[in-house]
Design a protein around this motif. Structure first.
Motif, PDB file in Angstrom:
ATOM      1  N   MET A   1       0.748  -1.114   0.077  1.00 25.71           N
ATOM      2  CA  MET A   1      -0.140  -0.047   0.017  1.00 25.71           C
ATOM      3  C   MET A   1       0.878   1.181  -0.090  1.00 25.71           C
ATOM      4  O   MET A   1       1.917   1.337   0.642  1.00 25.71           O
ATOM      5  CB  MET A   1      -0.874   0.267   1.463  1.00 25.71           C
ATOM      6  N   VAL A   2       0.584   2.375  -0.757  1.00 28.75           N
ATOM      7  CA  VAL A   2       1.286   3.280  -1.075  1.00 28.75           C
ATOM      8  C   VAL A   2       0.573   4.430  -0.262  1.00 28.75           C
ATOM      9  O   VAL A   2      -0.647   4.640  -0.143  1.00 28.75           O
ATOM     10  CB  VAL A   2       1.326   3.907  -2.335  1.00 28.75           C
ATOM     11  N   SER A   3       1.574   5.094   0.498  1.00 30.57           N
ATOM     12  CA  SER A   3       0.882   6.426   1.447  1.00 30.57           C
ATOM     13  C   SER A   3       0.504   7.530   0.373  1.00 30.57           C
ATOM     14  O   SER A   3       0.939   7.674  -0.590  1.00 30.57           O
ATOM     15  CB  SER A   3       1.805   6.694   2.474  1.00 30.57           C
ATOM     16  N   LYS A   4      -0.097   8.437   1.106  1.00 30.36           N
ATOM     17  CA  LYS A   4      -0.840   9.424   0.307  1.00 30.36           C
ATOM     18  C   LYS A   4       0.562  10.275  -0.202  1.00 30.36           C
ATOM     19  O   LYS A   4       0.614  10.835  -1.230  1.00 30.36           O
ATOM     20  CB  LYS A   4      -1.896  10.431   1.210  1.00 30.36           C
ATOM     21  N   LYS A   5       1.468  10.674   1.038  1.00 33.71           N
ATOM     22  CA  LYS A   5       2.606  11.406   0.629  1.00 33.71           C
ATOM     23  C   LYS A   5       3.377  10.786  -0.581  1.00 33.71           C
ATOM     24  O   LYS A   5       3.794  11.385  -1.347  1.00 33.71           O
ATOM     25  CB  LYS A   5       3.668  11.332   1.890  1.00 33.71           C
ATOM     26  N   GLU A   6       3.704   9.342  -0.477  1.00 34.47           N
ATOM     27  CA  GLU A   6       4.388   8.804  -1.486  1.00 34.47           C
ATOM     28  C   GLU A   6       3.770   8.734  -2.947  1.00 34.47           C
ATOM     29  O   GLU A   6       4.246   8.897  -3.988  1.00 34.47           O
ATOM     30  CB  GLU A   6       4.681   7.121  -1.135  1.00 34.47           C
ATOM     31  N   TYR A   7       2.432   8.598  -2.872  1.00 36.19           N
ATOM     32  CA  TYR A   7       1.668   8.751  -4.242  1.00 36.19           C
ATOM     33  C   TYR A   7       1.968  10.230  -4.729  1.00 36.19           C
ATOM     34  O   TYR A   7       2.034  10.291  -5.983  1.00 36.19           O
ATOM     35  CB  TYR A   7       0.283   8.521  -3.941  1.00 36.19           C
ATOM     36  N   GLU A   8       1.827  11.172  -3.837  1.00 41.21           N
ATOM     37  CA  GLU A   8       2.079  12.579  -4.479  1.00 41.21           C
ATOM     38  C   GLU A   8       3.329  12.886  -4.865  1.00 41.21           C
ATOM     39  O   GLU A   8       3.444  13.636  -6.137  1.00 41.21           O
ATOM     40  CB  GLU A   8       1.562  13.642  -3.317  1.00 41.21           C
ATOM     41  N   LYS A   9       4.381  12.294  -4.441  1.00 40.50           N
ATOM     42  CA  LYS A   9       5.632  12.230  -4.927  1.00 40.50           C
ATOM     43  C   LYS A   9       5.702  11.662  -6.220  1.00 40.50           C
ATOM     44  O   LYS A   9       6.288  12.142  -7.152  1.00 40.50           O
ATOM     45  CB  LYS A   9       6.961  11.656  -3.928  1.00 40.50           C
ATOM     46  N   MET A  10       5.149  10.475  -6.394  1.00 44.36           N
ATOM     47  CA  MET A  10       5.022   9.866  -7.677  1.00 44.36           C
ATOM     48  C   MET A  10       4.434  10.610  -8.674  1.00 44.36           C
ATOM     49  O   MET A  10       4.866  10.634  -9.687  1.00 44.36           O
ATOM     50  CB  MET A  10       4.827   8.409  -7.358  1.00 44.36           C
ATOM     51  N   TYR A  11       3.248  11.239  -8.336  1.00 46.35           N
ATOM     52  CA  TYR A  11       2.426  11.929  -9.249  1.00 46.35           C
ATOM     53  C   TYR A  11       3.233  13.120  -9.644  1.00 46.35           C
ATOM     54  O   TYR A  11       3.238  13.523 -10.818  1.00 46.35           O
ATOM     55  CB  TYR A  11       1.240  12.280  -8.460  1.00 46.35           C
ATOM     56  N   LYS A  12       3.566  13.900  -8.853  1.00 46.90           N
ATOM     57  CA  LYS A  12       4.506  14.941  -9.266  1.00 46.90           C
ATOM     58  C   LYS A  12       5.770  14.797 -10.144  1.00 46.90           C
ATOM     59  O   LYS A  12       6.075  15.287 -11.178  1.00 46.90           O
ATOM     60  CB  LYS A  12       5.122  15.722  -8.013  1.00 46.90           C
ATOM     61  N   LYS A  13       6.461  13.447 -10.007  1.00 50.81           N
ATOM     62  CA  LYS A  13       7.608  13.053 -10.849  1.00 50.81           C
ATOM     63  C   LYS A  13       7.075  12.697 -12.175  1.00 50.81           C
ATOM     64  O   LYS A  13       7.659  13.025 -12.968  1.00 50.81           O
ATOM     65  CB  LYS A  13       8.108  11.969  -9.982  1.00 50.81           C
ATOM     66  N   ALA A  14       5.751  12.004 -12.391  1.00 51.05           N
ATOM     67  CA  ALA A  14       5.434  11.505 -13.478  1.00 51.05           C
ATOM     68  C   ALA A  14       4.643  12.603 -14.431  1.00 51.05           C
ATOM     69  O   ALA A  14       4.748  12.537 -15.663  1.00 51.05           O
ATOM     70  CB  ALA A  14       4.530  10.252 -13.039  1.00 51.05           C
ATOM     71  N   SER A  15       4.124  13.533 -13.688  1.00 52.56           N
ATOM     72  CA  SER A  15       3.492  14.801 -14.602  1.00 52.56           C
ATOM     73  C   SER A  15       4.416  15.580 -14.924  1.00 52.56           C
ATOM     74  O   SER A  15       5.487  16.164 -14.502  1.00 52.56           O
ATOM     75  CB  SER A  15       2.526  15.356 -13.309  1.00 52.56           C
ATOM     76  N   PRO A  16       3.981  15.947 -16.344  1.00 49.43           N
ATOM     77  CA  PRO A  16       4.919  16.799 -16.938  1.00 49.43           C
ATOM     78  C   PRO A  16       4.553  18.014 -16.259  1.00 49.43           C
ATOM     79  O   PRO A  16       3.554  18.317 -16.185  1.00 49.43           O
ATOM     80  CB  PRO A  16       4.410  16.660 -18.544  1.00 49.43           C
ATOM     81  N   HIS A  17       5.893  18.853 -16.473  1.00 51.33           N
ATOM     82  CA  HIS A  17       5.593  20.304 -15.769  1.00 51.33           C
ATOM     83  C   HIS A  17       5.058  21.162 -16.928  1.00 51.33           C
ATOM     84  O   HIS A  17       5.602  21.241 -18.161  1.00 51.33           O
ATOM     85  CB  HIS A  17       7.112  20.812 -15.520  1.00 51.33           C
ATOM     86  N   THR A  18       3.878  21.812 -16.815  1.00 54.64           N
ATOM     87  CA  THR A  18       3.458  22.737 -17.840  1.00 54.64           C
ATOM     88  C   THR A  18       3.795  24.091 -17.644  1.00 54.64           C
ATOM     89  O   THR A  18       4.271  24.656 -16.423  1.00 54.64           O
ATOM     90  CB  THR A  18       1.779  22.842 -17.522  1.00 54.64           C
ATOM     91  N   LYS A  19       4.305  24.769 -18.642  1.00 52.68           N
ATOM     92  CA  LYS A  19       4.641  26.212 -18.735  1.00 52.68           C
ATOM     93  C   LYS A  19       3.507  27.165 -19.004  1.00 52.68           C
ATOM     94  O   LYS A  19       3.406  27.741 -20.069  1.00 52.68           O
ATOM     95  CB  LYS A  19       5.598  26.403 -19.774  1.00 52.68           C
ATOM     96  N   SER A  20       2.491  27.315 -18.195  1.00 51.84           N
ATOM     97  CA  SER A  20       1.408  28.216 -18.316  1.00 51.84           C
ATOM     98  C   SER A  20       1.514  29.596 -18.601  1.00 51.84           C
ATOM     99  O   SER A  20       0.702  30.018 -19.534  1.00 51.84           O
ATOM    100  CB  SER A  20       0.425  28.343 -16.946  1.00 51.84           C
ATOM    101  N   LEU A  21       2.435  30.308 -17.961  1.00 52.61           N
ATOM    102  CA  LEU A  21       2.722  31.645 -18.328  1.00 52.61           C
ATOM    103  C   LEU A  21       3.143  31.777 -19.866  1.00 52.61           C
ATOM    104  O   LEU A  21       2.612  32.592 -20.594  1.00 52.61           O
ATOM    105  CB  LEU A  21       3.755  32.159 -17.552  1.00 52.61           C
ATOM    106  N   LYS A  22       4.067  30.869 -20.171  1.00 49.91           N
ATOM    107  CA  LYS A  22       4.658  30.727 -21.577  1.00 49.91           C
ATOM    108  C   LYS A  22       3.375  30.632 -22.609  1.00 49.91           C
ATOM    109  O   LYS A  22       3.275  31.150 -23.639  1.00 49.91           O
ATOM    110  CB  LYS A  22       5.517  29.776 -21.765  1.00 49.91           C
TER     111      LYS A  22
END
Length: 146
Positions: A1-22
């Motif tokens: 079982m993955v904790s919420k904190k670990e899941y958030e870390k994995m989510y941030k790592k896997a999600s592409p960073h958007t350049k909203s302002l650009k």
């Protein structure tokens, strides 16, 4: 079982960073350029002696034509890839949404390909736009009658 904190870390790592302002800046300037081009075309028609109301209609038709031609040659997709929503909001985006499926499905024939798929993207816009105008028209009519 993955904790919420670990899941958030994995989510941030896997999600592409958007350049909203650009992206917003590109959309703003490209959309503004399209609208400026439209105003230039309108003023050109007025200079040629066409009435202002007629020149506005001709401007819309001209922008639709330009968008359809650019879509046909694959140029509009490149601009949209760079500018995002800046190309979707003006009338040119609507023209692109009609022409793109027509080009994509033309190999399936005129009836089952082109005819059936031409409004696949913009169909809901037409449907709900028409429905909304009927509802607003009825509300307007009822407020004027009573």
């Amino acid at each position: 079982m993955v904790s919420k904190k670990e899941y958030e870390k994995m989510y941030k790592k896997a999600s592409p960073h958007t350049k909203s302002l650009k992206n917003c800046t590109y959309a703003f300037f490209v959309g503004g350029t399209i609208c400026t081009l439209g105003e230039f075309i309108k003023q050109l028609y007025i200079t040629l002696g066409i009435a202002e109301k007629s020149s506005a209609i001709l401007t819309s038709v001209t922008l639709i034509f330009i968008s359809a031609v650019l879509t046909g040659f694959g140029i509009y997709h490149s601009i949209a890839k760079y500018a995002g929503a800046g190309t979707l909001v003006p009338i040119t985006g609507f023209a692109n949404s009609v022409v793109s499926p027509a080009i994509e499905f033309k190999t399936e024939g005129f009836v089952t390909g082109l005819g059936a798929k031409i409004f696949i993207i913009c169909g809901p816009v037409i449907l709900y736009g028409t429905l909304a105008s009927v509802v607003y028209g009825l509300i307007y009519w009822l407020t004027k009658v009573f």
